[in-house]
Scaffold this active site. Structure first.
Site, short mmCIF file in Angstrom:
data_model
loop_
_atom_site.label_atom_id
_atom_site.label_comp_id
_atom_site.label_asym_id
_atom_site.label_seq_id
_atom_site.Cartn_x
_atom_site.Cartn_y
_atom_site.Cartn_z
N SER A 50 -1.06 -4.76 -2.92
CA SER A 50 -1.04 -5.88 -2.69
C SER A 50 -0.14 -7.01 -4.28
O SER A 50 0.58 -6.27 -4.69
CB SER A 50 -2.14 -6.84 -2.34
OG SER A 50 -1.44 -8.14 -2.06
N THR A 51 -1.72 -6.99 -4.82
CA THR A 51 -1.68 -8.18 -5.76
C THR A 51 -1.12 -7.52 -7.72
O THR A 51 -1.76 -6.38 -7.47
CB THR A 51 -2.81 -8.77 -6.43
OG1 THR A 51 -3.02 -9.78 -5.09
CG2 THR A 51 -2.79 -10.70 -7.53
N HIS A 82 2.10 -6.06 0.49
CA HIS A 82 2.48 -7.33 1.00
C HIS A 82 2.84 -8.40 0.43
O HIS A 82 2.69 -8.79 -1.06
CB HIS A 82 0.71 -8.01 0.50
CG HIS A 82 -0.73 -7.41 1.25
ND1 HIS A 82 -2.11 -7.13 0.80
CD2 HIS A 82 -0.64 -6.29 2.10
CE1 HIS A 82 -3.03 -6.37 1.13
NE2 HIS A 82 -1.73 -5.60 2.21
N MET A 140 -6.02 -7.63 -3.58
CA MET A 140 -7.01 -7.94 -3.17
C MET A 140 -7.19 -7.50 -1.77
O MET A 140 -6.84 -7.40 -1.40
CB MET A 140 -6.78 -9.61 -3.32
CG MET A 140 -7.32 -10.76 -4.47
SD MET A 140 -6.78 -12.14 -4.10
CE MET A 140 -4.91 -12.51 -3.60
N ASP A 170 -7.71 -3.96 2.08
CA ASP A 170 -6.34 -3.09 2.98
C ASP A 170 -6.20 -2.12 3.37
O ASP A 170 -6.50 -1.17 1.34
CB ASP A 170 -5.76 -3.73 2.70
CG ASP A 170 -4.94 -4.12 4.02
OD1 ASP A 170 -4.97 -3.47 4.93
OD2 ASP A 170 -3.63 -3.83 3.91
#
Length: 352
Positions: free
Chosen positions: A171-172, A198, A292, A295
């Protein structure tokens, strides 16, 4: 736009707006004097655009930057470039360059800014271009990864001769982490690679195209019905969970926009992992990198309960945000923890 964004933070007890800037040039000067913890910046600005301003900021006064971007081809490509130059994250504007309905992304923006305030600035600097990335493959016993977590019984039975599939979730900070990993995989990789990053719709296509240009393996945005092939990577499109289906002796991509987002994410890593756990005629290498939230941790439990699975988590040393890998490690199901530059080598060791 500046007024709208400033107003978003009035309700936040954690965020104080210390200034606004008219353009990139103005921003560079104000950052020097105001020394903010986080900057929000549009990709498209007059006088000096967001990319040029970001480059200068990261050279002169490094700070956590969250970009705002429109979902045009130029906007998505510029956003990926911004990630490469050190932006922490981005938020897609809901309706083009001048989005007067920005309230739709208020919660996302506030969350990402609060998160960005905790990011280590040293990790955001653009890595030097000339460092060598080709490194000899060292047997796993020599501990090339930073931490070897005790193997589970299932992994001790790991057989390199059986079919494999590589599953990656991030993600991030993911675009840079993926570039670090995917570009080091050889074109004769003996497994297909399924990736959940993401990102909203539109941005995943630009990410796939960019990685494809830089990599030996073929990288594409996944499409319904794509047959999974060794040496190919498939990135879940924004807005769709990534599943697979067995067709004869092969597997193909199934995109799902019916199941709701998981914890706000579609695609979700948990869905990718859970779906893969239903198939036992191949072994899996599951990789969870910077991001973050948590998940992937729930899906990892499902994967580990069915068939042979090796789990690799990115270390806290290199994560932009040590959320997803931390949650995975806390399941006690992770087999290897590695700095991002060692993840590709670790994957290859399990395949060759």
């Amino acid at each position: 736009m500046r007024k709208l964004i400033s107003d978003f933070f009035n309700d936040s007890s954690k965020i104080e707006v210390v200034g606004t800037a008219r353009n990139g040039k103005d921003a560079i000067e104000k950052i020097k004097t105001l020394q903010p913890d986080v900057v929000t910046m549009d990709v498209e600005m007059p006088e000096m655009n967001g990319i040029e301003a970001l480059k200068r900021i990261m050279e002169q006064s490094p700070v956590a930057v969250v970009m705002l971007s429109s979902v045009t081809q130029r906007g998505t490509e510029s956003t990926l470039l911004a990630m490469e130059y050190g932006a922490v994250d981005f938020v897609a504007k809901p309706s083009g360059t001048i989005s007067l309905d920005l309230h739709k992304i208020k919660e996302e923006l506030v969350e990402k800014i609060e998160s960005a305030a905790n990011v280590s600035i040293a990790k955001l600097k653009k890595p030097t271009e000339n460092r060598t990335i080709k490194q000899p493959i060292v047997p796993i016993e020599k501990k090339v990864v930073d931490t070897i977590i005790p193997r589970t019984n299932k992994v001790q039975n790991w057989n390199k001769a059986t079919k494999k599939m590589v599953l990656i979730g991030t993600s991030t900070g993911g675009p840079r982490a993926l570039q670090e990993v995917i570009t080091k995989l050889p074109k004769d990789l003996k497994a297909p690679v399924l990736i959940v990053q993401h990102m909203p719709a539109g941005f995943t296509k630009s990410l796939a195209d960019r990685l494809n240009q830089l990599s030996e393996i073929e990288v594409k945005e996944a499409e319904n019905g794509d047959i999974l092939r060794d040496g190919h990577a498939y990135i879940a499109p924004g807005g769709y969970h990534l599943r697979i289906a067995k067709v004869g002796s092969t597997y193909s991509i199934v995109l799902d926009n019916k199941e709701p987002p998981r914890a706000g994410h579609r695609p979700a890593v948990d869905v990718l992992f859970e779906d893969n756990s239903k198939y036992n005629d191949f072994d899996k290498i599951a990789v969870i990198m910077t991001g973050m939230g948590s998940d992937g941790a729930k899906g990892l439990k499902e994967l580990k309960q069915h068939g042979n699975v090796v789990a690799i988590a990115e270390s806290a040393n290199t994560c932009i945000v040590y959320g997803m890998p931390k949650a995975a490690v806390e399941t006690n199901l992770v087999d290897n923890v590695a700095d991002v530059e060692n993840i590709a080598r670790t994957i290859i060791q399990y395949l060759s």
